[in-house]
Design a protein around this motif. Structure first.
Motif, PDB file in Angstrom:
ATOM      1  N   GLY A  99       0.624  -4.494   9.007  1.00  0.00           N
ATOM      2  CA  GLY A  99       1.057  -3.108   9.099  1.00  0.00           C
ATOM      3  C   GLY A  99       1.314  -2.557   7.710  1.00  0.00           C
ATOM      4  N   SER A 100       1.101  -1.266   7.521  1.00  0.00           N
ATOM      5  CA  SER A 100       1.315  -0.688   6.196  1.00  0.00           C
ATOM      6  C   SER A 100       1.806   0.743   6.312  1.00  0.00           C
ATOM      7  CB  SER A 100       0.025  -0.731   5.366  1.00  0.00           C
ATOM      8  OG  SER A 100      -0.992   0.054   5.973  1.00  0.00           O
ATOM      9  N   THR A 101       2.557   1.151   5.308  1.00  0.00           N
ATOM     10  CA  THR A 101       3.006   2.537   5.192  1.00  0.00           C
ATOM     11  C   THR A 101       3.373   2.764   3.736  1.00  0.00           C
ATOM     12  OG1 THR A 101       4.484   4.223   6.114  1.00  0.00           O
ATOM     13  CG2 THR A 101       5.450   2.063   5.681  1.00  0.00           C
ATOM     14  N   ASN A 102       3.703   3.980   3.377  1.00  0.00           N
ATOM     15  CA  ASN A 102       4.067   4.253   1.989  1.00  0.00           C
ATOM     16  C   ASN A 102       5.392   4.987   1.915  1.00  0.00           C
ATOM     17  OD1 ASN A 102       2.568   6.778   2.889  1.00  0.00           O
ATOM     18  ND2 ASN A 102       3.328   7.434   0.872  1.00  0.00           N
TER      19      ASN A 102
ATOM     20  N   TYR B 125       5.077  -7.175   1.215  1.00  0.00           N
ATOM     21  CA  TYR B 125       4.628  -6.999  -0.158  1.00  0.00           C
ATOM     22  C   TYR B 125       4.522  -5.507  -0.462  1.00  0.00           C
ATOM     23  CZ  TYR B 125       3.416 -11.947  -0.604  1.00  0.00           C
ATOM     24  OH  TYR B 125       3.467 -13.311  -0.679  1.00  0.00           O
ATOM     25  N   THR B 126       4.659  -5.187  -1.737  1.00  0.00           N
ATOM     26  CA  THR B 126       4.461  -3.810  -2.171  1.00  0.00           C
ATOM     27  C   THR B 126       3.314  -3.748  -3.179  1.00  0.00           C
ATOM     28  OG1 THR B 126       6.049  -3.983  -4.011  1.00  0.00           O
ATOM     29  CG2 THR B 126       6.896  -3.262  -1.854  1.00  0.00           C
ATOM     30  N   ALA B 127       2.686  -2.593  -3.244  1.00  0.00           N
ATOM     31  CA  ALA B 127       1.632  -2.338  -4.233  1.00  0.00           C
ATOM     32  C   ALA B 127       1.876  -0.984  -4.873  1.00  0.00           C
ATOM     33  CB  ALA B 127       0.251  -2.374  -3.586  1.00  0.00           C
ATOM     34  N   ASN B 128       1.925  -0.972  -6.198  1.00  0.00           N
ATOM     35  CA  ASN B 128       2.030   0.266  -6.969  1.00  0.00           C
ATOM     36  C   ASN B 128       0.790   0.412  -7.840  1.00  0.00           C
ATOM     37  OD1 ASN B 128       4.968   1.503  -6.705  1.00  0.00           O
ATOM     38  ND2 ASN B 128       5.187  -0.721  -6.710  1.00  0.00           N
ATOM     39  N   PHE B 129       0.450   1.643  -8.139  1.00  0.00           N
ATOM     40  CA  PHE B 129      -0.788   1.903  -8.857  1.00  0.00           C
ATOM     41  C   PHE B 129      -0.504   2.643 -10.164  1.00  0.00           C
ATOM     42  CE2 PHE B 129      -1.639   1.811  -4.322  1.00  0.00           C
ATOM     43  CZ  PHE B 129      -2.618   0.823  -4.254  1.00  0.00           C
ATOM     44  N   GLU B 130      -1.130   2.153 -11.226  1.00  0.00           N
ATOM     45  CA  GLU B 130      -1.099   2.826 -12.520  1.00  0.00           C
ATOM     46  C   GLU B 130      -2.496   3.366 -12.798  1.00  0.00           C
ATOM     47  OE1 GLU B 130       0.397   0.326 -15.596  1.00  0.00           O
ATOM     48  OE2 GLU B 130       2.396   0.144 -14.704  1.00  0.00           O
ATOM     49  N   ILE B 131      -2.598   4.668 -12.970  1.00  0.00           N
ATOM     50  CA  ILE B 131      -3.898   5.315 -13.143  1.00  0.00           C
ATOM     51  C   ILE B 131      -3.916   6.056 -14.471  1.00  0.00           C
ATOM     52  CG2 ILE B 131      -5.504   7.022 -12.212  1.00  0.00           C
ATOM     53  CD1 ILE B 131      -4.365   6.398  -9.444  1.00  0.00           C
ATOM     54  N   ASN B 132      -4.832   5.661 -15.329  1.00  0.00           N
ATOM     55  CA  ASN B 132      -5.031   6.315 -16.619  1.00  0.00           C
ATOM     56  C   ASN B 132      -6.440   6.899 -16.629  1.00  0.00           C
ATOM     57  OD1 ASN B 132      -5.578   6.977 -19.334  1.00  0.00           O
ATOM     58  ND2 ASN B 132      -4.169   5.399 -20.086  1.00  0.00           N
TER      59      ASN B 132
ATOM     60  N   CYS C 299       3.508   0.398  11.214  1.00  0.00           N
ATOM     61  CA  CYS C 299       4.695   0.705  10.413  1.00  0.00           C
ATOM     62  C   CYS C 299       4.693   2.192  10.086  1.00  0.00           C
ATOM     63  CB  CYS C 299       4.696  -0.081   9.106  1.00  0.00           C
ATOM     64  SG  CYS C 299       4.752  -1.870   9.281  1.00  0.00           S
ATOM     65  N   VAL C 300       5.876   2.798  10.091  1.00  0.00           N
ATOM     66  CA  VAL C 300       6.034   4.166   9.610  1.00  0.00           C
ATOM     67  C   VAL C 300       7.240   4.186   8.682  1.00  0.00           C
ATOM     68  CG1 VAL C 300       4.989   5.254  11.639  1.00  0.00           C
ATOM     69  CG2 VAL C 300       7.456   4.834  11.611  1.00  0.00           C
ATOM     70  N   SER C 301       7.257   5.125   7.755  1.00  0.00           N
ATOM     71  CA  SER C 301       8.392   5.255   6.841  1.00  0.00           C
ATOM     72  C   SER C 301       9.234   6.464   7.240  1.00  0.00           C
ATOM     73  CB  SER C 301       7.916   5.404   5.394  1.00  0.00           C
ATOM     74  OG  SER C 301       7.093   6.547   5.249  1.00  0.00           O
TER      75      SER C 301
ATOM     76  N   TYR D 228       3.743  -0.317   1.245  1.00  0.00           N
ATOM     77  CA  TYR D 228       4.436  -1.474   1.806  1.00  0.00           C
ATOM     78  C   TYR D 228       3.543  -2.114   2.864  1.00  0.00           C
ATOM     79  CZ  TYR D 228       8.789   0.063  -0.396  1.00  0.00           C
ATOM     80  OH  TYR D 228       9.765   0.433  -1.307  1.00  0.00           O
ATOM     81  N   TYR D 229       3.393  -3.439   2.777  1.00  0.00           N
ATOM     82  CA  TYR D 229       2.601  -4.192   3.746  1.00  0.00           C
ATOM     83  C   TYR D 229       3.510  -5.228   4.409  1.00  0.00           C
ATOM     84  CZ  TYR D 229      -1.448  -2.388   1.169  1.00  0.00           C
ATOM     85  OH  TYR D 229      -2.365  -1.589   0.564  1.00  0.00           O
ATOM     86  N   PHE D 230       3.483  -5.264   5.742  1.00  0.00           N
ATOM     87  CA  PHE D 230       4.299  -6.235   6.457  1.00  0.00           C
ATOM     88  C   PHE D 230       3.444  -7.053   7.416  1.00  0.00           C
ATOM     89  CE2 PHE D 230       6.667  -7.639  10.170  1.00  0.00           C
ATOM     90  CZ  PHE D 230       7.700  -8.348   9.577  1.00  0.00           C
ATOM     91  N   GLY D 231       3.691  -8.387   7.424  1.00  0.00           N
ATOM     92  CA  GLY D 231       3.086  -9.257   8.425  1.00  0.00           C
ATOM     93  C   GLY D 231       1.587  -9.408   8.297  1.00  0.00           C
TER      94      GLY D 231
END
Length: 206
Positions: free
Chosen positions: A38-41, A63-70, A100-102, A47-50
């Protein structure tokens, strides 16, 4: 890891303006290869769960994922991080094919899914990203909804809407369930108690 495994672990971003995919460089503690998570932001954090492994092992980690964009230097980075719950927090059962929902840019609500022995679930859990605590949700007036996985869920204001899903390989659902969130407090679990102060949600089935 074989070559296919490495491909699965890559992260691509879709540029909707220019209509092309961008391969990102990954850093940090990346989640293991899995599907049906499941995922949501919340803001710019995913955010990723399970989910489940290729060998059908179920997970209940996050787990979480963040993005850096240049854009100027054409550098695109995905930064992974394993979310560690508070030591006193209960943990949701392992599952896959959930949603999942935030909520209010702080809470993540985990809905249903397929648990161990392929049993469909109808529980609700809330994760507080500030306190790192999970809390199982209680539904007002002892109401419930049909266990399900592979369903769809959205959040609009204080309303969670769940549609469809499956109960097994032969049984699909066309029911539409609505929950109204009423009393999530700033402190989901009071003073670290794991079995008190469950959140309450009112439900109405259409």
């Amino acid at each position: 890891l074989n070559e296919l495994d490495e491909d699965i672990k890559t992260v691509h971003l879709l540029d909707l303006t220019n209509d092309f995919w961008i391969l990102t460089k990954t850093e940090g503690e990346q989640m293991s290869i899995r599907d049906s998570q499941g995922s949501t932001n919340i803001k710019n954090t995913l955010y990723y769960f399970g989910g489940q492994s290729p060998n059908d092992e179920l997970y209940n980690d996050m787990y979480t994922a963040n993005f850096e964009i240049n854009e100027q230097d054409k550098k695109y980075k995905t930064i992974w991080n394993k979310e560690i719950p508070h030591k006193d927090s209960p943990l949701p059962p392992e599952r896959s094919s959930h949603t999942c929902v935030s909520y209010k840019e702080r809470y993540i609500i985990i809905i249903g899914g397929e648990g161990k022995r392929r049993i469909p679930l109808n529980d609700l859990w809330i994760y507080d990203t500030n306190t790192k605590m999970y809390s199982q949700v209680s539904i007002a007036n002892n109401q419930t909804f049909e266990p399900r996985f592979c369903h769809s869920s959205i959040l609009y204001g204080d309303i969670i809407a769940i549609y469809g899903g499956m109960q097994n390989a032969e049984t699909t659902l066309d029911s539409f369930v609505v929950f109204e969130i009423e009393n999530i407090s700033d402190n989901i679990i009071d003073k670290g108690s794991c079995d008190k102060d469950k959140q309450e949600i009112h439900s109405k089935k259409i």
